[in-house]
Design a protein around this motif. Sequence first.
Motif, PDB file in Angstrom:
ATOM      1  N   LYS A   1      17.425  -0.003 -10.806  1.00 12.14           N
ATOM      2  CA  LYS A   1      18.822  -0.095 -11.255  1.00 12.14           C
ATOM      3  C   LYS A   1      19.545   1.244 -11.119  1.00 12.14           C
ATOM      4  CE  LYS A   1      21.598  -1.292 -15.357  1.00 12.14           C
ATOM      5  NZ  LYS A   1      22.520  -2.248 -14.727  1.00 12.14           N
ATOM      6  N   ARG A   2      18.994   2.274 -11.708  1.00 11.90           N
ATOM      7  CA  ARG A   2      19.656   3.583 -11.695  1.00 11.90           C
ATOM      8  C   ARG A   2      19.831   4.105 -10.276  1.00 11.90           C
ATOM      9  NH1 ARG A   2      16.453   7.971 -14.809  1.00 11.90           N
ATOM     10  NH2 ARG A   2      15.361   8.161 -12.814  1.00 11.90           N
ATOM     11  N   THR A   3      18.771   3.980  -9.469  1.00 12.51           N
ATOM     12  CA  THR A   3      18.823   4.505  -8.102  1.00 12.51           C
ATOM     13  C   THR A   3      19.867   3.780  -7.264  1.00 12.51           C
ATOM     14  OG1 THR A   3      16.463   5.063  -8.211  1.00 12.51           O
ATOM     15  CG2 THR A   3      17.474   4.964  -6.024  1.00 12.51           C
ATOM     16  N   LEU A   4      19.875   2.457  -7.325  1.00 14.86           N
ATOM     17  CA  LEU A   4      20.791   1.685  -6.486  1.00 14.86           C
ATOM     18  C   LEU A   4      22.238   1.796  -6.968  1.00 14.86           C
ATOM     19  CD1 LEU A   4      18.579  -1.472  -5.920  1.00 14.86           C
ATOM     20  CD2 LEU A   4      19.051   0.347  -4.288  1.00 14.86           C
TER      21      LEU A   4
ATOM     22  N   TYR B   1       0.818  -1.220   0.000  1.00 13.09           N
ATOM     23  CA  TYR B   1       0.000   0.000   0.000  1.00 13.09           C
ATOM     24  C   TYR B   1       0.852   1.271   0.000  1.00 13.09           C
ATOM     25  CZ  TYR B   1       1.028   0.128   5.012  1.00 13.09           C
ATOM     26  OH  TYR B   1       1.672   0.175   6.225  1.00 13.09           O
ATOM     27  N   LYS B   2       2.120   1.145   0.397  1.00 14.40           N
ATOM     28  CA  LYS B   2       3.015   2.306   0.381  1.00 14.40           C
ATOM     29  C   LYS B   2       3.498   2.642  -1.025  1.00 14.40           C
ATOM     30  CE  LYS B   2       4.697   1.849   5.138  1.00 14.40           C
ATOM     31  NZ  LYS B   2       5.882   1.703   6.016  1.00 14.40           N
TER      32      LYS B   2
ATOM     33  N   GLU C   1      12.424   2.615  -1.073  1.00 15.70           N
ATOM     34  CA  GLU C   1      13.104   2.984   0.173  1.00 15.70           C
ATOM     35  C   GLU C   1      13.443   1.746   1.004  1.00 15.70           C
ATOM     36  OE1 GLU C   1      14.381   5.887   1.416  1.00 15.70           O
ATOM     37  OE2 GLU C   1      14.011   6.479  -0.666  1.00 15.70           O
ATOM     38  N   LYS C   2      12.531   0.781   1.020  1.00 20.10           N
ATOM     39  CA  LYS C   2      12.817  -0.472   1.735  1.00 20.10           C
ATOM     40  C   LYS C   2      14.031  -1.171   1.128  1.00 20.10           C
ATOM     41  CE  LYS C   2       8.206  -1.812   3.451  1.00 20.10           C
ATOM     42  NZ  LYS C   2       8.461  -2.460   4.748  1.00 20.10           N
ATOM     43  N   VAL C   3      14.089  -1.220  -0.188  1.00 20.91           N
ATOM     44  CA  VAL C   3      15.197  -1.884  -0.875  1.00 20.91           C
ATOM     45  C   VAL C   3      16.517  -1.159  -0.587  1.00 20.91           C
ATOM     46  CG1 VAL C   3      16.166  -2.427  -3.151  1.00 20.91           C
ATOM     47  CG2 VAL C   3      13.755  -2.931  -2.661  1.00 20.91           C
ATOM     48  N   ILE C   4      16.500   0.150  -0.593  1.00 22.41           N
ATOM     49  CA  ILE C   4      17.708   0.926  -0.254  1.00 22.41           C
ATOM     50  C   ILE C   4      18.170   0.569   1.158  1.00 22.41           C
ATOM     51  CG2 ILE C   4      18.560   3.258   0.268  1.00 22.41           C
ATOM     52  CD1 ILE C   4      16.748   4.237  -2.069  1.00 22.41           C
TER      53      ILE C   4
END
Length: 301
Positions: A95-98, A36-37, A44-47
């Motif tokens: 991909k780009r963010t991480l 739901y987020k 953000e969780k993955v980061i």
Amino acid sequence: MRHYISIDIGGTAIKYGIIREDAEILLRKSMPTEAYKGGPGILEKVIGIVADLQKESEADISGICISTAGMVDIKEGSIFYSAPLIPNFIGTQFKRTLEERFHLRCEVENDVNCAGLAECRSGSAKGSKVALMLTIGTGIGGCILLDGKVFHGFSNSACEVGYMHMDGSDFQTLGATSILTKKVAERKGECEENWNGYRIFEEAKRGDAICIRAIDEMVDVLGKGISNICYVLNPEVVVLGGGIMAQEEYLKDKIERAIKKYLVSGIEEHTTLAFARHQNDAGMIGAFYHFCEMTENQKRN
């Protein structure tokens, strides 16, 4: 040996951990997806997962491997289509963010494609020339594997069989676990929250007529859907995965009979039905295999 972070993003849970270059999972963890987020919340969780695992790992991390729900642009490592289960997921740039944040290579693939890749490389479809992977859960996902490689289609959308039109509806609306629980609860006049796949199968084994009937109806849908796909693909093996497929002992003979009902003998006799070997680890293992494949492709090019 090199170590990698592998993350499997599902609609209910995110499974993650450390995997070694020989595909041995060294660490397993899980957290609620909280779909739901939406896409931003999941990113953000993955980061946070990557940052925490970097601190926990005794070895240097060599890359980030991601398996995720949704349709994935594997070159961009982003989501280009997603069902409403995860709001604002379309456009999420994993991909780009991480890579910008952690300076580690990151590769992203669809979760069912990852499961299929895992089964084809080291599971129930190992050595097959043409394989079909289906995951049966909240929905139904599919993956085609040709000579051990995922067939993505022209626009990375191949084998989205859950949307396949069937009997005035679609494959996943008729054959997924979610409809099974709805049917049983409705026919018993109870709240849907009182039922899940596990309880339905346990009651069926005890002789509950309503549960047996609902399962048999689901099996018939699966037999018809699988047969329709087999008429197009002619796979050597059909591998079934997803949570409900833990009921292999109860389901396998039933599904084989349903396939035989809808598939002509000339094809049915050459089609093997199997159940996923990697089960809950399939996403993490397949994400790692995909990472390796993308890395090798880049080296060759």
